[in-house]
Motif scaffolding. Structure first.
Motif, PDB file in Angstrom:
ATOM      1  N   MET A 139     -73.389  27.927  62.499  1.00  0.00           N
ATOM      2  CA  MET A 139     -73.107  28.469  63.696  1.00  0.00           C
ATOM      3  C   MET A 139     -72.755  27.411  64.579  1.00  0.00           C
ATOM      4  O   MET A 139     -73.590  26.327  64.466  1.00  0.00           O
ATOM      5  CB  MET A 139     -74.539  29.159  64.140  1.00  0.00           C
ATOM      6  N   ARG A 140     -71.924  27.413  65.573  1.00  0.00           N
ATOM      7  CA  ARG A 140     -71.484  26.599  66.382  1.00  0.00           C
ATOM      8  C   ARG A 140     -72.121  26.859  67.790  1.00  0.00           C
ATOM      9  O   ARG A 140     -72.070  27.912  68.328  1.00  0.00           O
ATOM     10  CB  ARG A 140     -69.955  26.356  66.624  1.00  0.00           C
ATOM     11  N   ILE A 141     -72.687  25.641  68.373  1.00  0.00           N
ATOM     12  CA  ILE A 141     -73.578  25.988  69.483  1.00  0.00           C
ATOM     13  C   ILE A 141     -73.099  24.838  70.688  1.00  0.00           C
ATOM     14  O   ILE A 141     -72.640  23.788  70.249  1.00  0.00           O
ATOM     15  CB  ILE A 141     -75.112  25.531  69.389  1.00  0.00           C
ATOM     16  N   LEU A 142     -73.023  25.330  71.906  1.00  0.00           N
ATOM     17  CA  LEU A 142     -72.516  24.566  73.029  1.00  0.00           C
ATOM     18  C   LEU A 142     -73.936  24.332  73.837  1.00  0.00           C
ATOM     19  O   LEU A 142     -74.515  25.305  74.243  1.00  0.00           O
ATOM     20  CB  LEU A 142     -71.724  25.303  73.942  1.00  0.00           C
ATOM     21  N   LEU A 143     -74.318  23.054  73.793  1.00  0.00           N
ATOM     22  CA  LEU A 143     -75.623  22.559  74.300  1.00  0.00           C
ATOM     23  C   LEU A 143     -75.169  21.891  75.661  1.00  0.00           C
ATOM     24  O   LEU A 143     -74.685  20.759  75.785  1.00  0.00           O
ATOM     25  CB  LEU A 143     -76.522  21.854  73.592  1.00  0.00           C
ATOM     26  N   VAL A 144     -75.712  22.348  76.829  1.00  0.00           N
ATOM     27  CA  VAL A 144     -75.308  21.595  78.255  1.00  0.00           C
ATOM     28  C   VAL A 144     -76.662  21.144  78.881  1.00  0.00           C
ATOM     29  O   VAL A 144     -77.300  22.167  79.222  1.00  0.00           O
ATOM     30  CB  VAL A 144     -74.630  22.703  79.268  1.00  0.00           C
ATOM     31  N   GLU A 145     -76.572  19.804  78.710  1.00  0.00           N
ATOM     32  CA  GLU A 145     -78.022  19.305  79.320  1.00  0.00           C
ATOM     33  C   GLU A 145     -77.605  18.013  80.116  1.00  0.00           C
ATOM     34  O   GLU A 145     -77.181  17.027  79.555  1.00  0.00           O
ATOM     35  CB  GLU A 145     -79.171  19.017  78.329  1.00  0.00           C
ATOM     36  N   ASP A 146     -78.074  17.915  81.442  1.00  0.00           N
ATOM     37  CA  ASP A 146     -77.474  16.726  82.121  1.00  0.00           C
ATOM     38  C   ASP A 146     -78.348  15.518  82.201  1.00  0.00           C
ATOM     39  O   ASP A 146     -77.917  14.411  82.252  1.00  0.00           O
ATOM     40  CB  ASP A 146     -77.606  17.174  83.678  1.00  0.00           C
ATOM     41  N   ASP A 147     -79.596  15.502  81.358  1.00  0.00           N
ATOM     42  CA  ASP A 147     -80.519  14.472  81.052  1.00  0.00           C
ATOM     43  C   ASP A 147     -80.184  14.055  79.600  1.00  0.00           C
ATOM     44  O   ASP A 147     -80.635  14.579  78.657  1.00  0.00           O
ATOM     45  CB  ASP A 147     -81.876  14.890  81.146  1.00  0.00           C
ATOM     46  N   SER A 148     -79.584  12.804  79.275  1.00  0.00           N
ATOM     47  CA  SER A 148     -79.289  12.451  77.984  1.00  0.00           C
ATOM     48  C   SER A 148     -80.528  12.262  77.304  1.00  0.00           C
ATOM     49  O   SER A 148     -80.415  12.308  75.975  1.00  0.00           O
ATOM     50  CB  SER A 148     -78.509  11.145  78.448  1.00  0.00           C
ATOM     51  N   GLU A 149     -81.829  11.943  77.898  1.00  0.00           N
ATOM     52  CA  GLU A 149     -82.835  11.492  77.021  1.00  0.00           C
ATOM     53  C   GLU A 149     -83.343  12.880  76.534  1.00  0.00           C
ATOM     54  O   GLU A 149     -84.144  12.821  75.551  1.00  0.00           O
ATOM     55  CB  GLU A 149     -83.819  10.967  78.126  1.00  0.00           C
ATOM     56  N   GLN A 150     -82.973  14.051  76.937  1.00  0.00           N
ATOM     57  CA  GLN A 150     -83.206  15.378  76.692  1.00  0.00           C
ATOM     58  C   GLN A 150     -81.932  15.730  75.461  1.00  0.00           C
ATOM     59  O   GLN A 150     -82.225  16.419  74.774  1.00  0.00           O
ATOM     60  CB  GLN A 150     -83.599  16.279  77.777  1.00  0.00           C
ATOM     61  N   LEU A 151     -80.949  15.510  76.002  1.00  0.00           N
ATOM     62  CA  LEU A 151     -79.881  16.133  75.367  1.00  0.00           C
ATOM     63  C   LEU A 151     -79.894  15.491  73.976  1.00  0.00           C
ATOM     64  O   LEU A 151     -79.544  16.378  72.914  1.00  0.00           O
ATOM     65  CB  LEU A 151     -78.323  15.803  76.024  1.00  0.00           C
ATOM     66  N   GLU A 152     -79.940  14.449  73.721  1.00  0.00           N
ATOM     67  CA  GLU A 152     -79.790  13.599  72.435  1.00  0.00           C
ATOM     68  C   GLU A 152     -80.865  14.297  71.514  1.00  0.00           C
ATOM     69  O   GLU A 152     -80.521  14.491  70.315  1.00  0.00           O
ATOM     70  CB  GLU A 152     -79.905  12.192  72.284  1.00  0.00           C
ATOM     71  N   PRO A 153     -82.090  14.282  71.909  1.00  0.00           N
ATOM     72  CA  PRO A 153     -82.917  14.813  70.786  1.00  0.00           C
ATOM     73  C   PRO A 153     -82.998  16.102  70.491  1.00  0.00           C
ATOM     74  O   PRO A 153     -82.775  16.640  69.632  1.00  0.00           O
ATOM     75  CB  PRO A 153     -84.431  14.749  71.281  1.00  0.00           C
ATOM     76  N   LEU A 154     -82.564  17.000  71.286  1.00  0.00           N
ATOM     77  CA  LEU A 154     -82.400  18.454  71.152  1.00  0.00           C
ATOM     78  C   LEU A 154     -81.213  18.636  70.332  1.00  0.00           C
ATOM     79  O   LEU A 154     -81.102  19.487  69.405  1.00  0.00           O
ATOM     80  CB  LEU A 154     -82.089  19.152  72.577  1.00  0.00           C
ATOM     81  N   GLN A 155     -79.831  17.771  70.564  1.00  0.00           N
ATOM     82  CA  GLN A 155     -78.787  17.895  69.715  1.00  0.00           C
ATOM     83  C   GLN A 155     -79.040  17.535  68.381  1.00  0.00           C
ATOM     84  O   GLN A 155     -78.567  18.207  67.251  1.00  0.00           O
ATOM     85  CB  GLN A 155     -77.881  17.135  70.213  1.00  0.00           C
ATOM     86  N   GLY A 156     -80.205  16.505  68.039  1.00  0.00           N
ATOM     87  CA  GLY A 156     -80.402  16.225  66.935  1.00  0.00           C
ATOM     88  C   GLY A 156     -81.051  17.043  66.123  1.00  0.00           C
ATOM     89  O   GLY A 156     -80.785  17.308  64.842  1.00  0.00           O
ATOM     90  N   VAL A 157     -82.072  17.632  66.623  1.00  0.00           N
ATOM     91  CA  VAL A 157     -82.844  18.717  66.079  1.00  0.00           C
ATOM     92  C   VAL A 157     -82.025  19.978  65.697  1.00  0.00           C
ATOM     93  O   VAL A 157     -82.110  20.435  64.540  1.00  0.00           O
ATOM     94  CB  VAL A 157     -84.039  19.025  67.029  1.00  0.00           C
ATOM     95  N   LEU A 158     -81.267  20.421  66.474  1.00  0.00           N
ATOM     96  CA  LEU A 158     -80.208  21.364  66.069  1.00  0.00           C
ATOM     97  C   LEU A 158     -79.324  20.974  65.021  1.00  0.00           C
ATOM     98  O   LEU A 158     -79.201  21.829  64.018  1.00  0.00           O
ATOM     99  CB  LEU A 158     -79.486  22.004  67.469  1.00  0.00           C
ATOM    100  N   SER A 159     -78.757  19.947  65.077  1.00  0.00           N
ATOM    101  CA  SER A 159     -78.057  19.400  63.954  1.00  0.00           C
ATOM    102  C   SER A 159     -78.864  19.570  62.591  1.00  0.00           C
ATOM    103  O   SER A 159     -78.280  19.834  61.707  1.00  0.00           O
ATOM    104  CB  SER A 159     -77.367  17.990  64.277  1.00  0.00           C
ATOM    105  N   GLU A 160     -79.734  18.766  62.412  1.00  0.00           N
ATOM    106  CA  GLU A 160     -80.584  18.735  61.384  1.00  0.00           C
ATOM    107  C   GLU A 160     -81.130  20.279  60.938  1.00  0.00           C
ATOM    108  O   GLU A 160     -81.275  20.539  59.792  1.00  0.00           O
ATOM    109  CB  GLU A 160     -82.019  18.137  61.907  1.00  0.00           C
ATOM    110  N   ALA A 161     -81.238  21.369  61.655  1.00  0.00           N
ATOM    111  CA  ALA A 161     -81.310  22.645  61.234  1.00  0.00           C
ATOM    112  C   ALA A 161     -80.080  23.106  60.826  1.00  0.00           C
ATOM    113  O   ALA A 161     -80.033  24.389  60.442  1.00  0.00           O
ATOM    114  CB  ALA A 161     -81.893  23.387  62.433  1.00  0.00           C
ATOM    115  N   GLY A 162     -78.861  22.493  60.616  1.00  0.00           N
ATOM    116  CA  GLY A 162     -77.626  23.007  60.097  1.00  0.00           C
ATOM    117  C   GLY A 162     -76.618  23.388  60.951  1.00  0.00           C
ATOM    118  O   GLY A 162     -75.812  23.992  60.699  1.00  0.00           O
ATOM    119  N   TYR A 163     -76.942  23.441  62.290  1.00  0.00           N
ATOM    120  CA  TYR A 163     -75.960  23.785  63.333  1.00  0.00           C
ATOM    121  C   TYR A 163     -74.814  22.745  63.764  1.00  0.00           C
ATOM    122  O   TYR A 163     -75.229  21.771  63.873  1.00  0.00           O
ATOM    123  CB  TYR A 163     -76.766  24.338  64.501  1.00  0.00           C
TER     124      TYR A 163
END
Length: 225
Positions: free
Chosen positions: A1-25
């Motif tokens: 599944m491909r997700i578009l994640l839009v978050e203007d705070d890089s300190e929140q964007l990077e951890p969220l992107q990492g968690v979702l990527s680890e889940a296989g997205y």
């Protein structure tokens, strides 16, 4: 599944992107609404996760404009706004779900899985080809009563090959499908990934299903083909 994640705070964007990527997205992460709007005009996504307050174009406006185009891909609003009127506003703008920051990551992943099942492209948590099954939620592949765990990257590659089975896929097509927007894979990254996936599939007797089409790319072909 491909997700578009839009978050203007890089300190929140990077951890969220990492968690979702680890889940296989596969996650395209951006920090402003204008870039997100451009990506939405170029790519198809299975889920949008939008922060409400964004530079240039708000997440709320993005959601509303997206729905005006007739798009039905699920939208999860991620924001610090937590009042009932705020939630009503987001849902009326076309959001399917709403989660308040700071997001509990376990809950976020559960909501992502639930919304993924609403995607127009969702075909189930298990993808099958011949007698081989890929379990997307557990990142395992099964065949001949054997089960093998896959890394998120290996599972993404196998999912992509299954969804495009019997097609000859160029390296460029696969890299565009698997790598995040804005990232540049190393020249041998796909070769290494294919080798790793073949090693996993060897454990269930299906390593030779991934064919190398010299000078062109790769193709998934079952023995029946």
């Amino acid at each position: 599944m491909r997700i578009l994640l839009v978050e203007d705070d890089s300190e929140q964007l990077e951890p969220l992107q990492g968690v979702l990527s680890e889940a296989g997205y596969i996650v395209d992460g951006v920090e402003d609404g204008e870039t997100a709007q451009w990506l939405l005009s170029k790519k198809e996504y299975d889920l949008l996760i939008l922060d409400w307050m964004l530079p240039t174009i708000s997440g709320l406006s993005l959601c509303h404009q997206y729905r005006l185009l007739g798009k039905t891909t699920p939208v999860l609003m991620l924001t610090a706004k937590d009042t009932t009127p705020d939630k009503v506003t987001a849902l009326d703008a076309g959001a399917d779900d709403y989660i308040v920051k700071p997001a509990d990551l376990v809950e976020l992943l559960a909501r992502v899985r639930a919304l993924g099942r609403r995607s127009p492209h969702w075909v189930g948590d298990i993808l099958s080809v011949a007698d081989l099954q890929l379990h997307l939620n557990y990142l395992t592949v099964e065949r001949n009563q054997k089960s093998v765990e896959l890394s998120p990257r290996e599972a993404q590659l196998l999912e992509y090959l299954i969804r495009h089975r019997n097609q000859i896929l160029t390296r460029e097509q696969i890299e565009e499908g698997l790598w995040q927007w804005g990232s540049e894979p190393e020249s041998n990254a796909l070769t290494v990934l294919v080798r790793k996936l073949r090693h996993r599939l060897q454990l269930v007797g299906a390593a030779d299903w991934i064919k190398t089409i010299y000078g062109m790319g790769y193709s998934l072909k079952t023995p029946e083909n």
